[in-house]
Design a protein around this motif. Structure first.
Motif, mmCIF file in Angstrom:
data_model
loop_
_atom_site.group_PDB
_atom_site.id
_atom_site.type_symbol
_atom_site.label_atom_id
_atom_site.label_comp_id
_atom_site.label_asym_id
_atom_site.label_seq_id
_atom_site.Cartn_x
_atom_site.Cartn_y
_atom_site.Cartn_z
ATOM 1 N N LEU A 229 39.535 37.996 11.254
ATOM 2 C CA LEU A 229 40.245 36.852 10.565
ATOM 3 C C LEU A 229 41.329 36.141 11.365
ATOM 4 O O LEU A 229 42.198 35.368 10.751
ATOM 5 N N ARG B 164 40.903 34.333 14.167
ATOM 6 C CA ARG B 164 40.473 33.222 14.743
ATOM 7 C C ARG B 164 41.372 31.950 13.914
ATOM 8 O O ARG B 164 41.200 32.235 12.752
ATOM 9 N N ILE B 165 41.476 30.833 14.606
ATOM 10 C CA ILE B 165 42.159 29.870 13.933
ATOM 11 C C ILE B 165 41.532 28.609 13.602
ATOM 12 O O ILE B 165 41.793 27.653 13.159
ATOM 13 N N THR B 166 40.156 28.564 13.927
ATOM 14 C CA THR B 166 39.125 27.611 13.680
ATOM 15 C C THR B 166 38.406 28.101 12.346
ATOM 16 O O THR B 166 38.610 29.223 11.849
ATOM 17 N N ARG B 167 37.687 27.174 11.881
ATOM 18 C CA ARG B 167 36.738 27.067 10.656
ATOM 19 C C ARG B 167 35.354 27.819 10.972
ATOM 20 O O ARG B 167 34.565 27.978 10.033
ATOM 21 N N PHE C 266 32.690 32.723 12.753
ATOM 22 C CA PHE C 266 32.775 34.124 12.030
ATOM 23 C C PHE C 266 31.654 34.909 11.930
ATOM 24 O O PHE C 266 31.528 36.083 11.313
ATOM 25 N N SER D 85 41.113 37.271 -1.009
ATOM 26 C CA SER D 85 40.826 35.804 -1.282
ATOM 27 C C SER D 85 40.118 35.206 -0.051
ATOM 28 O O SER D 85 40.060 34.048 0.035
ATOM 29 N N ARG D 86 40.027 35.869 1.069
ATOM 30 C CA ARG D 86 39.756 35.249 2.286
ATOM 31 C C ARG D 86 38.618 34.145 2.182
ATOM 32 O O ARG D 86 37.588 34.596 2.018
ATOM 33 N N GLU D 87 38.796 32.816 2.465
ATOM 34 C CA GLU D 87 37.673 32.112 2.504
ATOM 35 C C GLU D 87 36.651 32.233 3.544
ATOM 36 O O GLU D 87 35.536 31.869 3.759
ATOM 37 N N HIS D 88 37.141 33.090 4.603
ATOM 38 C CA HIS D 88 36.554 33.435 5.946
ATOM 39 C C HIS D 88 35.279 34.105 5.542
ATOM 40 O O HIS D 88 34.226 34.139 6.110
ATOM 41 N N TRP E 140 32.883 31.128 4.991
ATOM 42 C CA TRP E 140 32.583 30.679 6.372
ATOM 43 C C TRP E 140 31.509 31.798 7.105
ATOM 44 O O TRP E 140 30.623 31.264 7.736
ATOM 45 N N ASN F 193 35.979 29.774 -3.796
ATOM 46 C CA ASN F 193 36.023 29.166 -2.091
ATOM 47 C C ASN F 193 34.399 28.769 -1.896
ATOM 48 O O ASN F 193 34.358 27.937 -0.997
ATOM 49 N N LYS G 64 33.913 25.149 -2.600
ATOM 50 C CA LYS G 64 34.786 24.144 -1.521
ATOM 51 C C LYS G 64 34.193 24.078 0.081
ATOM 52 O O LYS G 64 34.587 23.218 0.399
ATOM 53 N N VAL H 69 47.539 34.014 8.164
ATOM 54 C CA VAL H 69 46.067 34.319 8.442
ATOM 55 C C VAL H 69 45.398 33.272 7.719
ATOM 56 O O VAL H 69 44.270 32.714 8.210
ATOM 57 N N THR H 70 45.719 32.749 6.641
ATOM 58 C CA THR H 70 44.728 31.770 5.793
ATOM 59 C C THR H 70 45.183 30.425 5.779
ATOM 60 O O THR H 70 44.802 29.639 4.834
ATOM 61 N N PRO I 71 45.977 28.425 9.153
ATOM 62 C CA PRO I 71 45.597 27.347 10.327
ATOM 63 C C PRO I 71 44.607 26.556 10.057
ATOM 64 O O PRO I 71 44.686 25.327 10.507
ATOM 65 N N GLN I 72 43.443 26.887 9.487
ATOM 66 C CA GLN I 72 42.318 25.767 9.267
ATOM 67 C C GLN I 72 42.858 24.682 8.172
ATOM 68 O O GLN I 72 42.155 23.565 8.160
ATOM 69 N N GLN J 100 47.616 33.501 16.306
ATOM 70 C CA GLN J 100 47.621 32.982 14.785
ATOM 71 C C GLN J 100 48.969 32.799 14.227
ATOM 72 O O GLN J 100 49.351 31.761 13.753
ATOM 73 N N SER K 269 45.153 37.111 -2.168
ATOM 74 C CA SER K 269 45.013 37.417 -3.543
ATOM 75 C C SER K 269 46.022 38.179 -4.173
ATOM 76 O O SER K 269 46.006 38.204 -5.637
ATOM 77 N N ILE L 88 44.505 31.862 -3.628
ATOM 78 C CA ILE L 88 43.526 30.793 -3.545
ATOM 79 C C ILE L 88 42.761 30.992 -2.145
ATOM 80 O O ILE L 88 43.443 31.743 -1.274
ATOM 81 N N THR M 63 41.460 29.002 1.437
ATOM 82 C CA THR M 63 41.964 28.255 2.523
ATOM 83 C C THR M 63 41.763 26.582 2.298
ATOM 84 O O THR M 63 42.517 25.839 2.390
ATOM 85 N N SER M 64 40.591 26.110 1.599
ATOM 86 C CA SER M 64 40.565 24.997 1.360
ATOM 87 C C SER M 64 41.472 24.526 0.196
ATOM 88 O O SER M 64 41.836 23.508 0.258
ATOM 89 N N MET N 224 45.739 44.759 10.062
ATOM 90 C CA MET N 224 45.521 43.643 11.042
ATOM 91 C C MET N 224 46.526 43.655 12.240
ATOM 92 O O MET N 224 46.507 43.029 13.347
#
Lengths: 206, 468
Positions: free
Chosen positions: A30, A32-35, A38, A77-80, A83, A105, A108, B35-36, B38-39, B82, B129, B144, B146-147, B413
């Motif tokens: 997790l 990485r700072i891009t979208r 992954f 909750s990681r949206e990763h 992705w 997520n 979205k 972590v959640t 940057p994007q 990060q 979470s 929530i 990241t979006s 991490m």
């Protein structure tokens, strides 16, 4: 967000329940700072340690519809996690029950989650295991899934999708733009908030 | 119409409600970590948007931070990048940041209450979470993605659907050595890891009312492990006393106005819950997990379960997979399971009360020579307080490691990880496969079971130490 209207692909049958987001992508991936990018973390522990893991089988390597046991996406909750599934080539996840945050997520980011009764999940598992090339069409417009088990007669399975989320996915709309249409309401709400509610700024020393 | 506590807080934050669309909910406090986010900041930049309310936003560094040598740059370049991204974003968008080394730094869910930013009746979100922790104050607080982080940064609101309501009533008195952690592990074992999906849980009953704020936070923290949207507890004098005098708590006439409002935040007589769960506190004993999700737990006096005896096929298969991963044999007494590592910390059990409970058991004793114990305070504030009370000396004298603040081994991490095959007793919240390090095996426990386990090197109830 990419719009989702209809998708046709093959199924990866993931016969596991309560697949948590730490399994979908572990925390060390997790950072990485891009979208995007992954896919290397997607189910990495199972891909590494379990030769029999479904995604290690060449016949399922190109699947784009993941069909999993109940309670998919619990935990973090990681949206990763969403992705990583998208980066790994999946456009649809089917389960009898999803964890709330994962499901939210996914809407979205343009990954379609479909809730089907466990019996329909089992039928899809059986069809994919019998013939991994079975083509499955997921039609969000018509809210139905169509496939031909064993190359025989076509079967159609309806699914529910709430109208608002479906509309957003079909149009590929992002929520921020939609909410910005209602800024006047936000301003009106802010004007009536109690003044004693806390602010993080300025910092107050202990 | 009578309302539940959660419905009252929800209704008080509806900006806009239209049939056929989600409600638009105002967010009083947005907590941010490295972590959640940057994007989400990238999304703002790409669209030319700003942060609507930097004054309602607070950032800290917690997930990646090393717990040793914290004033040096982070050795892992990816972790460092990060954290650096968060620093750049906080500076660019005008957000308050508590960086490593700052006295306000710590796990995001520990510092909110500590600073008094977490208050009753608020809506609080974070890309994490365990945001449900803040529900201990009667706030509606939830994790929530990241979006949504981007959405809150841009608009200070979130589209939401009204959640269903669940009550978990715990009456009776806890036996000595039994704690909030045991209550919540027992609840999750009863309803399952997604048993509260779509619901907000309100914890009520005499056993809940008797708990300190730290213990209430432990319970609300793990609501997500039962699949709940959020968990909360009606604010009372215990909550008000905790808050009074904290840096961001209201003062003077504002305090009186706030308390008057907060006192209305309880479920009305006759309000309807969609689901109800009841537990008898007096029947509870220390709980530990044996499997790879937080619902796979049992009283510590039990044995590793036998999947062959499970009627449900899905449950049986999950148990078989869990035992294979955990390297456990059915029928083994849980108290015979030996551990390599004990982890005391996390947003579940990294607060001052947790450290005190563990220190009380360790005082004047030595931990098992084959076991390492990591003690990681939840925040710099908790660390300072513990040191002022001399707890750090108790831990070090017992043979434990006293570390800097952060999420640490809860999710590995940072460098604090289990090695493949290593086994921990951990006061954190998730025993998922690989959570604490690749191939690591986790047993979730309370702080007092953690301390007792450190002393013996195997899963141990505190009551079994007496006279030992």
């Amino acid at each position: 967000m990419d719009a989702f209207t209809t998708h046709t692909g093959t199924v990866a049958p993931l016969r596991r329940s309560a697949v948590d987001t730490d399994q979908i992508i572990p925390a060390e991936y997790l950072k990485r700072i891009t979208r995007t990018g992954f896919e290397d973390g997607l189910f990495v522990a199972w891909r590494t340690n379990e030769p029999d893991f479904v995604l290690n089988k060449p016949e399922f390597a190109d699947a784009s519809i993941l069909v999993a046991g109940p309670d998919f996406g619990t935990g973090s909750s990681r949206e990763h996690a969403v992705w990583a599934l998208l980066d790994g080539g999946f456009r649809v996840v089917i389960s009898s029950r999803f964890a709330d945050i994962f499901k939210n997520n996914s809407t979205k980011a343009g990954l379609l989650t479909v809730v089907l009764p466990q019996a329909e999940v089992e039928a899809l598992w059986a069809a994919a295991e019998a013939d991994p090339t079975t083509q499955v069409t997921v039609d969000l417009q018509a809210k139905q899934i169509t496939y031909s088990p064993g190359g025989g007669q076509s079967t159609t399975v309806p699914f529910d999708a709430d109208d608002y989320t479906r509309w957003r996915l079909l149009e590929g709309l992002d929520d921020v733009g939609l909410t910005e249409r209602h800024l006047a309401d936000v301003e009106a709400y802010e004007a009536r908030r109690p003044a004693w509610l806390p602010k993080a700024l300025p910092a107050i020393p202990a | 119409m009578p309302k539940t506590l959660a419905e009252k807080v929800y209704d008080a934050h509806v900006v806009r409600s239209t049939s056929g669309e989600p409600d638009l909910l105002y967010i009083d406090l947005h907590l941010v970590h490295e972590v959640t986010s940057p994007q989400a900041f990238d999304g703002l930049r790409a669209a030319g948007r700003t942060v609507r309310r930097p004054d309602l936003t607070m950032a800290t560094e917690d997930h990646n931070v090393p717990t040793l040598d914290i004033l040096s740059p982070i050795a892992d370049p990816v972790s460092r990048a990060q954290v650096d991204a968060l620093r750049r974003n906080a500076a660019e968008f005008g957000i308050r940041l508590a960086p490593m080394g700052d006295r306000d730094q710590g796990i995001v869910h520990v510092i909110g209450p500590q600073l008094g930013l977490t208050q009753p009746g608020m809506t609080i979100v974070c890309g994490d979470s365990h945001t449900s922790t803040h529900g201990a104050f009667g706030a509606l607080a939830f994790g929530i993605g990241t979006s949504e982080v981007e959405h809150v940064l841009a608009t200070q609101t979130l589209p939401q659907y009204r959640p269903r309501q669940m009550s978990v009533t715990v009456d009776g008195e806890l036996a000595p050595g039994v704690s909030a952690k045991d209550i919540i592990l027992a609840v999750i074992a009863q309803i399952g890891t997604n048993g509260a999906a779509g619901h907000v849980i309100e914890y009520r009953g005499s056993a809940i009312e008797a708990l300190s704020m730290e213990s209430r936070m432990t319970i609300c923290n793990m609501s997500i492990e039962a699949g709940a949207k959020a968990g909360l507890i009606a604010p009372d004098q215990t909550a008000f006393d905790f808050l009074q005098g904290r840096p961001h708590a209201p003062q003077g006439a504002d305090w009186d106005a706030a308390v008057e409002y907060w006192s209305t935040l309880r479920t009305d007589e006759g309000a309807v819950f969609d689901a109800e769960v009841v537990l008898d506190a007096s029947s509870l004993t220390p709980f530990v997990t044996w499997g790879t999700n937080p619902g796979q737990g049992l009283p510590i006096s039990e044995r590793v379960p036998d999947p062959a005896e499970m009627a449900d096929e899905g449950e049986r298969r999950a148990a078989e997979q869990a035992l294979a991963y955990m390297g456990l044999t059915p029928g083994t007494p849980l108290t015979e399971i030996e551990v390599d590592t004990v982890f005391l910390g996390s947003c579940t059990n990294g607060r001052i009360e947790d450290l005190r409970v563990a220190a009380d058991l360790l005082r004047g004793r030595k931990i098992d020579p084959g076991t390492r114990m990591l003690v990681v305070p939840g925040s710099v504030g908790v660390k300072s307080q513990a040191e002022a009370e001399g707890l750090d000396k108790v831990f070090v004298d017992a043979g434990a490691e006293w570390r800097g603040a952060g999420c640490s081994m809860c999710l590995g991490m940072n460098p604090d990880q289990l090695k493949p095959g290593e086994r921990s007793a951990s006061t954190s919240n998730r025993n998922f496969q690989g959570r604490q390090g690749k191939g690591g095996r986790t047993h979730l426990v309370s702080p007092s079971v953690a301390a007792a386990t450190a002393l013996t090197g195997r899963l141990t109830a505190p009551a079994d130490l007496i006279g030992a």
